[in-house]
Design a protein around this motif. Structure first.
Motif, mmCIF file in Angstrom:
data_model
loop_
_atom_site.group_PDB
_atom_site.id
_atom_site.type_symbol
_atom_site.label_atom_id
_atom_site.label_comp_id
_atom_site.label_asym_id
_atom_site.label_seq_id
_atom_site.Cartn_x
_atom_site.Cartn_y
_atom_site.Cartn_z
ATOM 1 N N LEU A 1 0.857 -1.184 0.000
ATOM 2 C CA LEU A 1 0.000 0.000 0.000
ATOM 3 C C LEU A 1 0.892 1.232 0.000
ATOM 4 C CD1 LEU A 1 -3.038 0.948 0.301
ATOM 5 C CD2 LEU A 1 -2.506 1.270 2.723
ATOM 6 N N ARG A 2 0.542 2.216 -0.832
ATOM 7 C CA ARG A 2 1.294 3.458 -0.853
ATOM 8 C C ARG A 2 1.013 4.247 0.435
ATOM 9 N NH1 ARG A 2 -0.479 6.373 -6.263
ATOM 10 N NH2 ARG A 2 -2.451 6.216 -5.146
ATOM 11 N N PRO A 3 1.997 4.906 1.008
ATOM 12 C CA PRO A 3 1.774 5.650 2.256
ATOM 13 C C PRO A 3 0.662 6.685 2.149
ATOM 14 C CG PRO A 3 4.119 5.416 1.850
ATOM 15 C CD PRO A 3 3.422 4.902 0.628
ATOM 16 N N GLU A 4 0.546 7.335 1.001
ATOM 17 C CA GLU A 4 -0.478 8.378 0.872
ATOM 18 C C GLU A 4 -1.895 7.820 0.827
ATOM 19 O OE1 GLU A 4 1.278 8.035 -3.402
ATOM 20 O OE2 GLU A 4 1.903 7.668 -1.329
ATOM 21 N N ASP A 5 -2.040 6.501 0.614
ATOM 22 C CA ASP A 5 -3.366 5.894 0.614
ATOM 23 C C ASP A 5 -3.822 5.487 2.015
ATOM 24 O OD1 ASP A 5 -3.611 6.148 -2.128
ATOM 25 O OD2 ASP A 5 -2.686 4.204 -2.521
ATOM 26 N N ALA A 6 -2.903 5.522 2.973
ATOM 27 C CA ALA A 6 -3.230 5.051 4.323
ATOM 28 C C ALA A 6 -4.286 5.906 5.029
ATOM 29 C CB ALA A 6 -1.965 4.959 5.165
ATOM 30 N N PRO A 7 -4.237 7.248 4.979
ATOM 31 C CA PRO A 7 -5.242 8.023 5.716
ATOM 32 C C PRO A 7 -6.675 7.724 5.293
ATOM 33 C CG PRO A 7 -3.379 9.420 5.162
ATOM 34 C CD PRO A 7 -3.170 8.120 4.429
ATOM 35 N N GLU A 8 -6.917 7.640 3.982
ATOM 36 C CA GLU A 8 -8.278 7.347 3.533
ATOM 37 C C GLU A 8 -8.697 5.953 3.958
ATOM 38 O OE1 GLU A 8 -11.454 5.673 1.324
ATOM 39 O OE2 GLU A 8 -9.354 5.055 1.036
ATOM 40 N N MET A 9 -7.780 4.994 3.874
ATOM 41 C CA MET A 9 -8.122 3.637 4.272
ATOM 42 C C MET A 9 -8.388 3.565 5.773
ATOM 43 S SD MET A 9 -6.136 0.077 3.306
ATOM 44 C CE MET A 9 -6.513 0.237 1.547
ATOM 45 N N LYS A 10 -7.631 4.302 6.564
ATOM 46 C CA LYS A 10 -7.890 4.319 8.003
ATOM 47 C C LYS A 10 -9.240 4.940 8.311
ATOM 48 C CE LYS A 10 -3.159 4.225 9.792
ATOM 49 N NZ LYS A 10 -2.153 4.898 10.642
ATOM 50 N N SER A 11 -9.627 5.945 7.561
ATOM 51 C CA SER A 11 -10.917 6.594 7.818
ATOM 52 C C SER A 11 -12.083 5.654 7.563
ATOM 53 C CB SER A 11 -11.050 7.852 6.959
ATOM 54 O OG SER A 11 -11.242 7.527 5.584
ATOM 55 N N ARG A 12 -11.893 4.676 6.672
ATOM 56 C CA ARG A 12 -12.971 3.709 6.424
ATOM 57 C C ARG A 12 -13.261 2.894 7.679
ATOM 58 N NH1 ARG A 12 -10.529 1.904 1.372
ATOM 59 N NH2 ARG A 12 -10.462 -0.213 2.205
ATOM 60 N N GLY A 13 -12.230 2.585 8.440
ATOM 61 C CA GLY A 13 -12.441 1.836 9.667
ATOM 62 C C GLY A 13 -13.262 2.607 10.683
ATOM 63 N N GLU A 14 -13.090 3.907 10.707
ATOM 64 C CA GLU A 14 -13.846 4.731 11.649
ATOM 65 C C GLU A 14 -15.309 4.843 11.264
ATOM 66 O OE1 GLU A 14 -11.743 8.378 11.667
ATOM 67 O OE2 GLU A 14 -9.958 7.567 12.667
ATOM 68 N N ASP A 15 -15.635 4.524 10.007
ATOM 69 C CA ASP A 15 -17.013 4.623 9.545
ATOM 70 C C ASP A 15 -17.797 3.319 9.732
ATOM 71 O OD1 ASP A 15 -16.561 7.229 8.751
ATOM 72 O OD2 ASP A 15 -16.057 6.674 6.689
ATOM 73 N N VAL A 16 -17.135 2.244 10.129
ATOM 74 C CA VAL A 16 -17.810 0.960 10.291
ATOM 75 C C VAL A 16 -18.718 0.987 11.518
ATOM 76 C CG1 VAL A 16 -17.454 -1.496 10.766
ATOM 77 C CG2 VAL A 16 -15.979 -0.314 9.131
ATOM 78 N N THR A 17 -19.936 0.490 11.330
ATOM 79 C CA THR A 17 -20.911 0.428 12.418
ATOM 80 C C THR A 17 -20.802 -0.914 13.139
ATOM 81 O OG1 THR A 17 -22.428 1.888 11.214
ATOM 82 C CG2 THR A 17 -23.357 0.550 13.011
ATOM 83 N N LEU A 18 -20.687 -0.877 14.459
ATOM 84 C CA LEU A 18 -20.625 -2.080 15.282
ATOM 85 C C LEU A 18 -21.792 -2.101 16.254
ATOM 86 C CD1 LEU A 18 -16.813 -2.204 16.159
ATOM 87 C CD2 LEU A 18 -18.011 -3.607 14.485
ATOM 88 N N PRO A 19 -22.268 -3.285 16.637
ATOM 89 C CA PRO A 19 -23.377 -3.354 17.593
ATOM 90 C C PRO A 19 -22.932 -2.945 18.995
ATOM 91 C CG PRO A 19 -22.512 -5.540 17.193
ATOM 92 C CD PRO A 19 -21.830 -4.624 16.215
ATOM 93 N N VAL A 20 -23.862 -2.407 19.762
ATOM 94 C CA VAL A 20 -23.555 -2.015 21.128
ATOM 95 C C VAL A 20 -23.421 -3.262 21.987
ATOM 96 C CG1 VAL A 20 -24.364 -0.742 23.158
ATOM 97 C CG2 VAL A 20 -24.769 0.163 20.844
ATOM 98 N N ALA A 21 -22.371 -3.329 22.801
ATOM 99 C CA ALA A 21 -22.133 -4.521 23.620
ATOM 100 C C ALA A 21 -23.230 -4.659 24.675
ATOM 101 C CB ALA A 21 -20.779 -4.402 24.297
#
Length: 442
Positions: A422-442
Motif C-alpha cells: 500500500l502506498r503511504p499516501e493511501d493510508a489516511p483514507e483507508m484508516k478513515s474507512r475503519g472509523e465509519d464501520v458500524t458495530l453493535p452495542v455490547a
C-alpha cells in the motif's frame, strides 16, 4: 525471429469529440496533457513453431508466418513539463472484454510517469465477431469505428494474429530509442518502458511474455493484473479462451502479477512461484471485479456483493515496478493465499471463513464479514465474488468495544504500508474507512 519494424506516427489527432476513454479526471490539475495519435505500418503474425506446443512451463517457441498492414491508435497521457517526468512510460494493452475498449490511467501515473493506451486488438476497433453482437452495440459504449467515424473511421486491423507485433511497435514508438518524425511523448527523456494489462489483456501479455518478448526485447518490465494462468496461442483470434500456462522462468525482465482471490484459485493449478525476477501478489478476499451497489440485496444465504478492491495494491505494484527498474530495488515478496493438498487444491480458510495468507486488506485482517473471491449461486457472475456480513453476536465476540476495532484496523493499514503493498499516501483514507464501520452495542 521477429522484424524490428517501427510504425509511422500520425497526429496528434483532432476531432469534434474527445478521444474515446480519455481520463475523466481533470488531468490539467496534475500538470498532464492528453493527446491521441495513430500508428500505421506492417505487423508480423506469429504461430507456435510447427512440431512444438505451448507448454505449461511458458517456454513457447514461435515463428513469423505472415504480415499485414494496420492502422491503430494510441492514447497518450503525459506530464506537460518535462521536469515532472520520472522517465517511466507505462504502455497498457487496452482491454476489450466488453466488446469496447476499457482501461485508463490510475492515480499512480500522475506521480511522474507517462501512460500510453494501445488499441492492440480487433474487437476494440470493430466489436465482437459476427454472432457476438459485432456492429450491434448501442448507447455510448461502442467500438471505436462506430463510436466516432470522424476520428476512427480510417483505422484498420488485420486480426489479432497481428496484435502482438502491433503492441511491440507501439512500445518502440515511445521507447528511449524512438526515431520517428513525430514523437507521441513530446520529447520526454524516456528511460524505461513498462507493459501493463488486466484480465483478458493480462492473458495476451502472458502470451507475449512467453512467446514474443525474448525476441522483441522492447519492454523493461511487466505488470499483469487479475491474470488467471491462461494465455492464447499467438495465432488465435479475439475470442480465444487460452491454454493453461505459467510464465517462462528463463528470462530476466522484472514481472509483477497482482491477483484477486478469484485468480489465485485458478493460478493454484499452475506451477508458478516468486523468483529473482517475478513477484506474485494475491489480495485476499477480493474478487476479479468489485461488486456494484445494486447487488447489495442479500440472497437466500444472506450473501451480498463483495466490494473489496485490489486496486490500491495495484497502485503500489506500479510504484514498486518503477523503483525496481529505476533504483534497482526489487519489489517486495508478499505472502500467497494458502491452499490445501487436495486435487484440485482448495483455499484454506480461517475460523471466520476468510482465506488464510495473501495480502490482507483491513476488511480481511479485522473482519466484519466473510469475503469470497469466487462465489456461485448468488445470482451474480462467479467472478464478482460475494460477502456474508457477520451477525451481531459474531461481532460482539470479536470486538469488545469500538476503540479496539479501530485500533486493530489502523494497525492493519500500517502493516500494509510497511510491507510495500500500500502506498503511504493511501493510508489516511483507508484508516478513515475503519472509523465509519458500524458495530453493535455490547
Amino acid at each position: 525471429m521477429t522484424s524490428e519494424r517501427t510504425p509511422t506516427v500520425i497526429g496528434p489527432i483532432l476531432g469534434t469529440r474527445p478521444p474515446w476513454n480519455a481520463p475523466r479526471a481533470d488531468v490539467g490539475e496534475h500538470g498532464y496533457v492528453v493527446e491521441e495519435f495513430q500508428l500505421e505500418g506492417v505487423a508480423d503474425a506469429y504461430q507456435i513453431r510447427p512440431g512444438t506446443s505451448p507448454g505449461i512451463d511458458g517456454r513457447w517457441d514461435v515463428d513469423v508466418f505472415a504480415d499485414a498492414e494496420y492502422r491503430t491508435r494510441i492514447l497518450v497521457v503525459r506530464p506537460r513539463d518535462p521536469a515532472q517526468f520520472n522517465g517511466t512510460v507505462v504502455v497498457n494493452w487496452q482491454n476489450v472484454s466488453a466488446g469496447v475498449e476499457g482501461g485508463a490511467p490510475t492515480d499512480e501515473i500522475y506521480h511522474g510517469a507517462a501512460w500510453v493506451g494501445v488499441s492492440a486488438q480487433e474487437v476494440g476497433l470493430y466489436g465482437f465477431p459476427m454472432g457476438m453482437n459485432r456492429g450491434g452495440s448501442s448507447g455510448p459504449a461502442r467500438p471505436l469505428v462506430e463510436h466516432d467515424p470522424e476520428r476512427y473511421g480510417s483505422l484498420f486491423h488485420p486480426g489479432d494474429q497481428g496484435s502482438f507485433d502491433m503492441f511491440t511497435q507501439a512500445g518502440r514508438a515511445v521507447s528511449p530509442g524512438r526515431t520517428q518524425a513525430i514523437d507521441p511523448l513530446g520529447g520526454l527523456d524516456v528511460q524505461r518502458v513498462v507493459a501493463t494489462g488486466g484480465s483478458q489483456s493480462a492473458m495476451r501479455l502472458a502470451a507475449y511474455l512467453n512467446a514474443v518478448h525474448q525476441v522483441a526485447d522492447v519492454f523493461d518490465g511487466f505488470v499483469l493484473s487479475v491474470w488467471e494462468g491462461r494465455a492464447p496461442r499467438p495465432e488465435e483470434g479475439p475470442v480465444a479462451i487460452g491454454v493453461r500456462t505459467s510464465l517462462r522462468s528463463d528470462q530476466s525482465t522484472p514481472v509483477i502479477v497482482v491477483n484477486s482471490e478469484f485468480e489465485a484459485t485458478h493460478l493454484s493449478g499452475v506451477a508458478i512461484a516468486d523468483t529473482e525476477h517475478l513477484r506474485i501478489w494475491e489480495v485476499t478476499g477480493t474478487a476479479h471485479a468489485p461488486g456494484r451497489a445494486r447487488d447489495d440485496r442479500p440472497d437466500q444465504q444472506g450473501r451480498v456483493a463483495n466490494h473489496l478492491s485490489w486496486l490500491p495494491v495495484h497502485e503500489a505494484a506500479l510504484r514498486a515496478m518503477h523503483r525496481w527498474l529505476a533504483d534497482g530495488i526489487p519489489a517486495p515478496a508478499q505472502p500467497r493465499i494458502e491452499f490445501d493438498d487436495a486435487s484440485p487444491p482448495a483455499i484454506v480458510r480461517d475460523a471466520h471463513g476468510n482465506a488464510r495468507g495473501g495480502i490482507r486488506l483491513p476488511e480481511v485482517a479485522v473482519p466484519t464479514a466473510e469475503y469470497r473471491g469466487m462465489a456461485f449461486g448468488t445470482g451474480r457472475a462467479p467472478l464478482f465474488g460475494s460477502a456474508r456480513p457477520f451477525d451481531d453476536d459474531e461481532l460482539r465476540a470479536l470486538y469488545p468495544d469500538r476503540a479496539t476495532y479501530v485500533e486493530r484496523w489502523s494497525a492493519a493499514v500500517d502493516a500494509l504500508v510497511a510491507s510495500g503493498a500500500l502506498r503511504p499516501e493511501d493510508a489516511p483514507e483507508m484508516k478513515s474507512r475503519g472509523e465509519d464501520v458500524t458495530l453493535p452495542v455490547a
